[in-house]
Structure formats: C-alpha cells, structure tokens
Design a protein around this motif. Sequence first.
Motif, PDB file in Angstrom:
ATOM      1  N   GLY A 158       2.638   5.482   8.211  1.00  0.00           N
ATOM      2  CA  GLY A 158       1.512   4.606   8.504  1.00  0.00           C
ATOM      3  C   GLY A 158       1.094   4.755   9.956  1.00  0.00           C
ATOM      4  N   VAL A 213      -2.994   1.202   8.815  1.00  0.00           N
ATOM      5  CA  VAL A 213      -2.625  -0.207   8.953  1.00  0.00           C
ATOM      6  C   VAL A 213      -3.428  -0.820  10.094  1.00  0.00           C
ATOM      7  CG1 VAL A 213      -0.753  -1.823   9.444  1.00  0.00           C
ATOM      8  CG2 VAL A 213      -0.313   0.207   8.036  1.00  0.00           C
ATOM      9  N   VAL A 221       0.840  -1.201   0.000  1.00  0.00           N
ATOM     10  CA  VAL A 221       0.000   0.000   0.000  1.00  0.00           C
ATOM     11  C   VAL A 221       0.871   1.247   0.000  1.00  0.00           C
ATOM     12  CG1 VAL A 221      -1.945  -1.144   1.132  1.00  0.00           C
ATOM     13  CG2 VAL A 221      -0.179  -0.035   2.534  1.00  0.00           C
ATOM     14  N   SER A 258       2.066   5.074   1.105  1.00  0.00           N
ATOM     15  CA  SER A 258       2.211   5.861   2.336  1.00  0.00           C
ATOM     16  C   SER A 258       0.914   6.594   2.647  1.00  0.00           C
ATOM     17  CB  SER A 258       3.340   6.877   2.145  1.00  0.00           C
ATOM     18  OG  SER A 258       3.417   7.774   3.232  1.00  0.00           O
ATOM     19  N   VAL A 293       7.504   7.585   4.021  1.00  0.00           N
ATOM     20  CA  VAL A 293       6.479   6.548   4.057  1.00  0.00           C
ATOM     21  C   VAL A 293       5.924   6.562   5.480  1.00  0.00           C
ATOM     22  CG1 VAL A 293       8.208   4.711   4.491  1.00  0.00           C
ATOM     23  CG2 VAL A 293       5.921   4.122   3.694  1.00  0.00           C
ATOM     24  N   TRP A 295       5.736  -4.038   7.714  1.00  0.00           N
ATOM     25  CA  TRP A 295       5.144  -4.229   9.033  1.00  0.00           C
ATOM     26  C   TRP A 295       5.193  -5.711   9.413  1.00  0.00           C
ATOM     27  CZ3 TRP A 295       3.740   0.343  11.260  1.00  0.00           C
ATOM     28  CH2 TRP A 295       3.501   1.428  10.407  1.00  0.00           C
ATOM     29  N   ASN A 336       8.301   0.047   4.387  1.00  0.00           N
ATOM     30  CA  ASN A 336       8.092  -0.417   5.760  1.00  0.00           C
ATOM     31  C   ASN A 336       7.377  -1.755   5.697  1.00  0.00           C
ATOM     32  OD1 ASN A 336       7.460  -0.903   8.419  1.00  0.00           O
ATOM     33  ND2 ASN A 336       6.419   1.027   8.791  1.00  0.00           N
ATOM     34  N   ALA A 342       0.340  -6.093   5.557  1.00  0.00           N
ATOM     35  CA  ALA A 342       0.591  -4.750   5.029  1.00  0.00           C
ATOM     36  C   ALA A 342       2.079  -4.527   4.812  1.00  0.00           C
ATOM     37  CB  ALA A 342       0.045  -3.671   5.961  1.00  0.00           C
ATOM     38  N   THR A 343       2.405  -3.925   3.688  1.00  0.00           N
ATOM     39  CA  THR A 343       3.745  -3.419   3.389  1.00  0.00           C
ATOM     40  C   THR A 343       3.556  -2.038   2.788  1.00  0.00           C
ATOM     41  OG1 THR A 343       4.636  -5.634   2.966  1.00  0.00           O
ATOM     42  CG2 THR A 343       5.862  -3.769   2.073  1.00  0.00           C
ATOM     43  N   SER A 344       4.096  -1.010   3.433  1.00  0.00           N
ATOM     44  CA  SER A 344       3.892   0.371   2.985  1.00  0.00           C
ATOM     45  C   SER A 344       5.100   0.857   2.201  1.00  0.00           C
ATOM     46  CB  SER A 344       3.674   1.293   4.186  1.00  0.00           C
ATOM     47  OG  SER A 344       2.546   0.910   4.942  1.00  0.00           O
ATOM     48  N   SER A 383       6.754   4.360  -0.163  1.00  0.00           N
ATOM     49  CA  SER A 383       6.635   5.780  -0.455  1.00  0.00           C
ATOM     50  C   SER A 383       6.010   5.986  -1.830  1.00  0.00           C
ATOM     51  CB  SER A 383       8.008   6.446  -0.391  1.00  0.00           C
ATOM     52  OG  SER A 383       8.904   5.827  -1.294  1.00  0.00           O
ATOM     53  N   THR A 434      -1.700   5.115   4.081  1.00  0.00           N
ATOM     54  CA  THR A 434      -2.746   4.117   4.274  1.00  0.00           C
ATOM     55  C   THR A 434      -2.721   3.629   5.723  1.00  0.00           C
ATOM     56  OG1 THR A 434      -2.472   3.388   1.979  1.00  0.00           O
ATOM     57  CG2 THR A 434      -3.653   1.900   3.468  1.00  0.00           C
TER      58      THR A 434
END
Length: 421
Positions: A415, A178, A172, A174, A413, A239, A237, A261-263, A265, A176
């Motif tokens: 969250g 989590v 997703v 930055s 980035v 998570w 990031n 979730a993986t965030s 930029s 969003t």
Amino acid sequence: MPHPNDPKLRSFIDVSPTSDFPIQNLPYGVFSARGLAPRIGVAIGDDILDLWELEQDGRLNVEPGTFAVPSLNAFMLQGAKVWSQTRARISELLRADHPELRDNDELRKLALVPMREARLHLPIAVSGYTDFYSSKEHATNVGVMFRGKDNALQPNWLHMPIGYNGRASTVVVSGTKVKRPRGQLKSPNADSPGFGPCRRLDFELEIGVVIGQPSAMGQMLDEAQAEAMIFGFVMLNDWSARDIQQWEYVPLGPFQAKAFATSISPWVVTREALEPFRLHGPEQTPAPLPYLKQALPNNYDLELDVALRTGEMGTAQNICRTNFKYMYWSSVQQLVHHASSGCAMNVGDLLGSGTISGPEKHQRGSLLEISWNGAEPIELPGGAKRTFLEDGDQLVMRGWCQGDGYRVGFGEVEGTIVPTE
C-alpha cells in the motif's frame, strides 16, 4: 495419489525454489485477464491456473459455476471435504508426472495465465471484520509506552483474546492506494480538539484468518470445530491513525482510527497448505479458562517481513522481520472466543491476528513500536527519517513458511500513502 503437501512433488510448470507459489501451496485468488470477467484461480509459480476453464472442461467436481464468480465465498461454503478434494485434484493436474493437463496443449493455453498479464482482486466478499490484539510482545510494548512497565498489560489480557469489531467495507486488496485519514485530533496541551489529516499514520503487521464455514447464533465452538471452520490465511495490514485513536479510544476502543483502510494480500493460503508448519505457541500462564484451552499446535512457523520505501528511495528497506509463531493467542482461540457469547460467524468473515511482534527490537510489527512512539526515528537511505508514515511512502509486507527446497508464501500486501484531498 501423493499428498499435495509432499515436499517431493514437482509441477510440469517451472517454479523457482524461492517462489512463494510451488505446487505444495496452491493458494486461491480472484483475477481478471484477457478481457474476461473476474473469476477464481490458483497461483502456481509465475502463472495463474484458471479454475473456471478447468470447471467448464469437467476437470473439477464442484457445484456448477463455483469458479466463475468474483469471490471465494461460494466455494468456501461447500465445506472442508470439497476444499481438500479440490486442492488434491488441482495438485494432480499440475504434477510433472501427470499428463492430463501437461499434454493437453489446447486446455493448457486456456487455463494458464501469466501473472504479469492479470489483475488481482479482493479474494473474498468480506462478511465481517474483527481485529484482535494477541501478541504479548506488542501489547507489552504499547503498555510500557503509555502506562509504564509495572502496568503494561491490562488485567484481562492474559485471560482472553482482546479484540474489536472493525469495518468490512474498507477491506481492500493489495495495491490499493491508502488515502491519509482525517479525524478529530487533540494534542496533550490543547484545551479542545480540532479536525484534520492524521499526522501519526502507522501500519500493523498482521495475518488475517478467512472463515470458510458458518456457525449458528447461540452456538459455542470447541477447538476442533473452530479449526475446521478456517479456510485459510492472508497477509493483512491494519493501517492505524495513532493520533486519532489516542483521542477517541476511551471508553469504547478503536473506531475511526481503524476504519479507513485494511489491506490484504490477493492470495488466500489454505490451512491445509500450512499444515507442515504448525507448532505450539508460547506457554499460556495463567492457564486459560476451559473453553479456551487447546491441545493442538495451533501456531505456525511463518516468517514475516516489512519493507518501507519513501518517494525518494530507489529500493525499499527492511524495517521489521518477525514470525507468526510468537503469537500468544492462536487463531483458533480467537475464533472460539469470538463465538463464545453466541455470536454467529459467517462465511467470508475476516479475523485480524493483531500486530505481530517478537522479543527483539528488529521484530517490532508497527512504527509505533519501532520508533518508540516517535522518540527513536528510523534512518533510511538518502538521509530520510521516519517516526510515522508520510505521503508517498510505500509499505510492503511478505510472509512465507520455509520447507525443504520450497516455500509456501503469501506473495505480498502493498500500500502507498496518498494525501488527503
């Protein structure tokens, strides 16, 4: 024509020396504004240059409709020659001494959008996501915690980049929110697991590699081929639900603990923009097998910063400051190894570097390390303490390469953790 990386270049757009987005950067992203559909733009100072407007006006030589779409994949597919030519042309249009856009009031009003008025979107259609484990400092810290100092690194770690296949579906952009993940949990003293919200939620400070060219199934890559396939880089990031992972990871490794979730930029900094900041990474001992040996300086002098803000804090507090240069296995080696079995790589594949830690305590790139698995809570303003992330916590990661009077940065980035429903 001056090279786009020339430190003397200046844009007719006023850009602060501390901005992440000078004319030497020109990162690509996807944005929407003015009621129009998402399209591709380039960050310059506090503005976005709408590449679709320039394409329609005949100012960019790309395949028709390249910049009218909500992902960079079609542009990346056109190859490194087009990437370089397009970046050079954009740089020319933005130069202070070039009148083509500077003196065209009508086109400038259409093509320049204040960033504060835009919404930023996921910049690529993620084809696949792979996360690596390539910081020796991070792997050693985690190994000491769970296996002891004498058995910190597994026998294979110094011979190849260790990784696992993650989930592209939950990458997703930055900003969003989590949601705290749920999963099976088992405390050391319990006879059987239960199911519920994660209680040891963590971040992982990483850089993401964006693959811009495909490789065929069955094809191995050498160093030069792998480098040429890399379009650019993002802040990432990954998570992590540490308690879910602890119960599930034997024998096949991370699964649900990393799938939620993986965030990343919103801006993709091109490989070409980072060229002035390349350097050799740590000495690799024992020497890698021949297919993994590298001759080029494939690491980057890239400063990284992590800040945490609880719901009660007015401003975020820095909890980590490290550098991408410490990575033991480079992004090029990761890609070479990924394809070495014959694995096909696709345009839009995303490779996570793995947690980036350094040799000092303040350079640890996860709360697992910072709090030493919960044994050493960090103290925050107002008396708050953290071992792992709580609901309402906001995490912000930033990265930049410092040039002479300018910086090539990634933005951020960000969250915020929200509770499980």
